[in-house]
Design an enzyme around this catalytic site. Structure first.
Site, PDB file in Angstrom:
ATOM      1  N   LYS A 206       0.841  -1.207   0.000  1.00  0.00           N
ATOM      2  CA  LYS A 206       0.000   0.000   0.000  1.00  0.00           C
ATOM      3  C   LYS A 206       0.875   1.256   0.000  1.00  0.00           C
ATOM      4  O   LYS A 206       0.700   2.152  -0.790  1.00  0.00           O
ATOM      5  CB  LYS A 206      -0.923  -0.030   1.226  1.00  0.00           C
ATOM      6  N   GLU A 212      10.631  -4.545   4.575  1.00  0.00           N
ATOM      7  CA  GLU A 212      10.726  -5.978   4.258  1.00  0.00           C
ATOM      8  C   GLU A 212      10.361  -6.213   2.785  1.00  0.00           C
ATOM      9  O   GLU A 212      11.060  -6.929   2.053  1.00  0.00           O
ATOM     10  CB  GLU A 212       9.766  -6.801   5.144  1.00  0.00           C
ATOM     11  N   GLY A 267      -4.995  -1.788   4.986  1.00  0.00           N
ATOM     12  CA  GLY A 267      -4.157  -2.911   4.547  1.00  0.00           C
ATOM     13  C   GLY A 267      -4.811  -4.263   4.784  1.00  0.00           C
ATOM     14  O   GLY A 267      -4.854  -5.120   3.896  1.00  0.00           O
ATOM     15  N   ARG A 268      -5.340  -4.469   5.979  1.00  0.00           N
ATOM     16  CA  ARG A 268      -5.904  -5.791   6.313  1.00  0.00           C
ATOM     17  C   ARG A 268      -7.291  -6.000   5.696  1.00  0.00           C
ATOM     18  O   ARG A 268      -7.916  -7.033   5.911  1.00  0.00           O
ATOM     19  CB  ARG A 268      -5.928  -5.980   7.828  1.00  0.00           C
ATOM     20  N   GLU A 353      -4.929  -6.437  14.778  1.00  0.00           N
ATOM     21  CA  GLU A 353      -4.412  -5.141  14.335  1.00  0.00           C
ATOM     22  C   GLU A 353      -5.534  -4.090  14.327  1.00  0.00           C
ATOM     23  O   GLU A 353      -5.269  -2.897  14.450  1.00  0.00           O
ATOM     24  CB  GLU A 353      -3.770  -5.252  12.937  1.00  0.00           C
ATOM     25  N   HIS A 384      -5.327 -33.045  18.301  1.00  0.00           N
ATOM     26  CA  HIS A 384      -4.199 -33.888  18.726  1.00  0.00           C
ATOM     27  C   HIS A 384      -3.062 -33.026  19.264  1.00  0.00           C
ATOM     28  O   HIS A 384      -1.924 -33.498  19.355  1.00  0.00           O
ATOM     29  CB  HIS A 384      -3.729 -34.754  17.555  1.00  0.00           C
ATOM     30  N   LYS A 512       9.151  -0.138  14.116  1.00  0.00           N
ATOM     31  CA  LYS A 512       9.713   0.208  12.799  1.00  0.00           C
ATOM     32  C   LYS A 512      10.750   1.317  12.949  1.00  0.00           C
ATOM     33  O   LYS A 512      11.817   1.268  12.331  1.00  0.00           O
ATOM     34  CB  LYS A 512       8.605   0.701  11.860  1.00  0.00           C
TER      35      LYS A 512
END
Ligand code: F6P
Length: 554
Positions: A206, A212, A267-268, A353, A384, A512
Site C-alpha cells: 500500500k 521488508e 491494509g488488512r 491489528e 491432537h 519500525k
C-alpha cells in the site's frame, strides 16, 4: 457522551452476569428444546449455530441494547456512507465499495469512487486474461508459469489465504508463490523453484515504503537481471500494486504496470482491491467477482438486517459477552478444512491489528478489555495438540469451528470423519463429563473400585465451554467472500462497542522506527547510539560476530 462503562446496558449486563456466570449449558439445553433452532442463522451460504454459548434470550436482549446504546447502527451507516470514520488518519473506510456490485454511488470528499473502483477491476481483468491465456509473455516470448507475490501483512495474508482456500479453482499452469518474510531463506527457496524467463513478480505494498517488501523486491529484481545476463525486461516481469505512484516509479516499475488502490482501503481489508491481483490471476476474473459478490451479500445483510438477526452483529456481541464479562482473553479459530489452513492467521491480523487498542476514538484510555488474542489452526490437527487445554485447561477460550457442509469433492470416507469430529468436539465442549459419568465409564470398562477412585478425577471435563459452529454450504468463492466479510464486520461491531478506531495501527510504528536505527548499527553504517543495556549488548554481540575488528562482548 457517556463512556462504555456508564451505559445502562453495560451496567445491566454486569448485574445479569452475576447469575449467568454459573449457568450450565447442559441445563440450558435441557430446559429449552428450541434453543438450537432459535440461536441459528443462515445467510449468503453460511450457517451460524451460536446455541452452544452461555447465554439466554435475556442476555441477547441486553447485548443488543448495548449495541444500540454504543451507537453501532449509526457507525455502520457512517462507514457505508463514506464518512471519515478512521479519525486518526482522516480517512474513509470503504472496503465495502470495492465489492459494491450494486454499483450505487459512494462518495468520498464529494467524489463517487465507484467509477475508479470499476476501472481498476477492468484493468486487473484484462491483465489476468492475458497472463492466464498465455498472451502475456516473458522476455523470451514464453508464457508465464510462476507468479511470485511479494508483500507483507495485509498485502500478503489475504491473497495467500484465498489462493490456498480456493486451490481447486486455480489455473493449472500458474504456480503461486508468496514471499513476505525478509529472512532471505524464503526468497532464496522460492527463487530456486522458478525460472526468470517465465516468472511474474507482483510487488504488493500500500505504502511502497515497507522495508521488508522493498528489500525482497530489490533482491528479486537483482536476481532477475543477473540471471538473465541483463537481457531480461523488467517491464514484462514486474508489476506493482500500490497507492504510491511515485515510489513505484522510483523503484523502476513503469506506472503503466501499476495497479492502483486508495488510502480509504485499510491494509488488512485490501484483498478485495488490486492487492487481490494474485487472486484474480490464480482463480480468474469470474471467481474473483464471485468472491466480491459473496462479500457484497454479507455487506448488504450487515447494513440492512435488524440487529436481532444480523450475523456479524450477533457474532460480535457473543464475543463481547466473553471478553468483557467472563474475562475470556483469547479466541480460537479452528477450521475443519485443510484449504482454510491460513484462515486463522488472516483473522489474527484482521482482529488484533484492528482492535488491539487502548484508547477510544476520542483519545480516552479504555477501562475494559478490548481485542482478544486470536489463535488457532486446523481443528482436526488441533484435537491432537492444543485442544487438551481447551477441554481441561484453566482458560476459557471461545472457539469458532468452521467447515464446509458439502463433502462431495472429498475422497470417500473422509468428510464424515472430519465433520463427525467437529460436531463431536462441539458436543464435548458443551457437555463435559461429570465425576459420576467418569466413574460409571471406568466401572463399565472393568476397573476395580480403587482404580475407579484414583482415575476418575482426571477424566472429569468441566464442559460448559463456548463454541460457534460456522458451516459454509460449500467452500467456493462466493461463500468464502461472505465468510471473510462476516469476520470483517464482526471486528467492526466489537470495535464500535469499545469505542475504538479499528482502522489505524499506530502500535506497529515504534518497532519500525527503532529498527531503522538498529539496522544501521548492525550493518556498521552507523555507530551505536545509547540503548538500554540489554539492547546494547545484543547489538554488540551481533557486530562482534558479523563485522571485522569489533571487540568481543564482555
Ligand atoms: O506494519 C503493519 C502494516 O502497515 C500493516 O497494517 C500492513 O498490512 C502491512 O504493514 C504492509 O503494509 P504495506 O502494504 O504498506 O507494505
Amino acid at each position: 457522551m457517556p463512556t462504555l462503562t456508564q451505559l445502562p446496558a453495560w451496567r445491566a449486563l454486569w448485574k445479569h452476569f452475576t447469575r449467568a456466570r454459573d449457568w450450565s449449558m447442559r441445563e440450558l439445553f435441557d430446559t429449552d428444546p428450541e434453543r438450537a433452532q432459535r440461536y441459528w442463522l443462515e445467510q449468503d451460504g453460511l450457517i451460524l449455530d451460536y446455541s452452544k454459548n452461555r447465554l439466554t434470550d435475556q442476555t441477547l436482549t441486553l447485548l443488543l441494547q448495548l449495541a444500540r446504546e454504543a451507537g453501532v447502527p449509526e457507525l455502520i451507516e457512517a462507514m457505508f456512507r463514506g464518512d471519515k470514520i478512521n479519525v486518526t488518519e482522516d480517512r474513509a473506510v470503504l472496503h465495502v465499495a470495492l465489492r459494491n456490485h450494486a454499483g450505487t454511488p459512494i462518495l468520498v470528499d464529494g467524489e463517487d469512487v465507484m467509477p475508479k473502483v470499476n476501472a481498476v477491476l477492468d484493468r486487473m481483468a484484462r491483465f489476468s486474461r492475458a497472463v492466464r491465456s498465455g498472451d502475456w509473455v516473458g522476455y523470451t516470448n514464453q508464457p508465464i508459469t510462476d507468479i511470485v507475490s511479494i508483500g507483507i501483512g495485509g498485502s500478503d495474508l489475504g491473497p495467500l489465504m484465498v489462493c490456498e482456500a480456493l486451490k481447486p479453482y486455480a489455473h493449472p499452469r500458474l504456480a503461486m508463490h508468496f514471499v513476505s518474510n525478509v529472512d532471505s531463506s524464503l526468497l532464496k527457496e522460492t527463487l530456486k523453484r522458478v525460472h526468470p524467463e517465465t516468472t511474474l513478480f507482483i510487488i504488493e505494498s500500500k505504502t511502497f515504503t515497507t522495508s521488508e517488501t522493498l528489500t525482497n523486491a530489490h533482491t528479486a529484481r537483482d536476481w532477475f537481471l543477473s540471471s538473465t545476463g541483463g537481457a531480461g525486461k523488467v517491464a514484462r516481469h514486474f508489476v506493482a500494486v500500490s497507492t504510491n505512484r511515485k515510489a513505484v516509479a522510483d523503484f523502476g516499475i513503469d506506472p503503466a504496470h501499476m495497479f492502483e488502490f486508495w488510502d480509504w482501503v485499510g491494509g488488512r481489508y485490501s484483498l478485495w482491491s488490486a492487492i487481490g491481483l494474485p487472486i484474480m490471476l490464480c482463480l480468474g476474473e469470474e471467481n474473483f467477482h464471485a468472491l466480491l459478490d459473496g462479500a457484497h451479500g454479507m455487506d448488504t445483510h450487515f447494513r440492512t438486517a435488524p440487529l436481532e438477526t444480523n450475523m456479524p452483529v450477533l457474532l460480535g456481541l457473543v464475543g463481547i459477552w466473553y471478553i468483557n464479562f467472563f474475562g475470556g482473553g483469547s479466541h480460537v479459530i479452528a477450521p475443519y478444512d485443510q484449504y482454510l489452513h491460513r484462515f486463522p492467521a488472516f483473522i489474527q491480523q484482521l482482529d488484533m491489528e484492528s482492535n488491539g487498542k487502548q484508547s477510544t476514538r476520542d483519545g480516552r484510555p479504555v477501562d475494559y478489555e478490548t481485542a482478544p488474542i486470536i489463535w488457532g489452526g486446523t481443528g482436526i490437527n488441533g484435537q491432537h495438540a492444543f485442544f487438551q487445554l481447551l477441554h481441561q485447561g484453566t482458560h476459557i477460550a471461545p472457539i469458532d469451528l468452521i467447515a464446509s457442509l458439502d463433502g462431495r469433492g472429498s475422497l470417500p470416507g473422509h468428510h464424515e470423519i472430519l465433520l463427525g469430529n467437529m460436531f463431536a468436539q462441539a458436543e464435548a465442549f458443551l457437555r463435559g463429563k461429570t465425576l459420576d459419568e467418569a466413574r460409571a465409564e471406568l466401572r463399565a470398562a472393568g476397573l476395580d473400585a480403587a482404580a475407579v477412585r484414583a482415575l476418575a478425577p482426571f477424566k472429569v471435563f468441566d464442559g460448559n465451554r463456548p463454541t460457534n459452529t460456522l458451516l459454509l454450504q460449500r467452500l467456493d468463492p462466493r461463500c468464502l467472500g461472505a465468510l471473510i466479510a462476516l469476520y470483517e464486520h464482526k471486528v467492526f461491531v466489537q470495535g464500535a462497542i469499545w469505542g475504538l478506531n479499528s482502522f489505524d495501527q499506530w502500535g506497529v510504528e515504534l518497532g519500525k522506527q527503532l529498527a531503522q536505527t538498529i539496522v544501521g548499527e548492525l550493518s556498521g553504517e552507523s555507530v551505536p547510539v545509547p540503548h538500554d543495556s540489554s539492547t546494547a549488548r545484543l547489538i554488540a554481540l551481533y557486530r562482534q560476530k558479523n563485522l571485522d575488528g569489533e571487540p568481543s562482548v564482555e
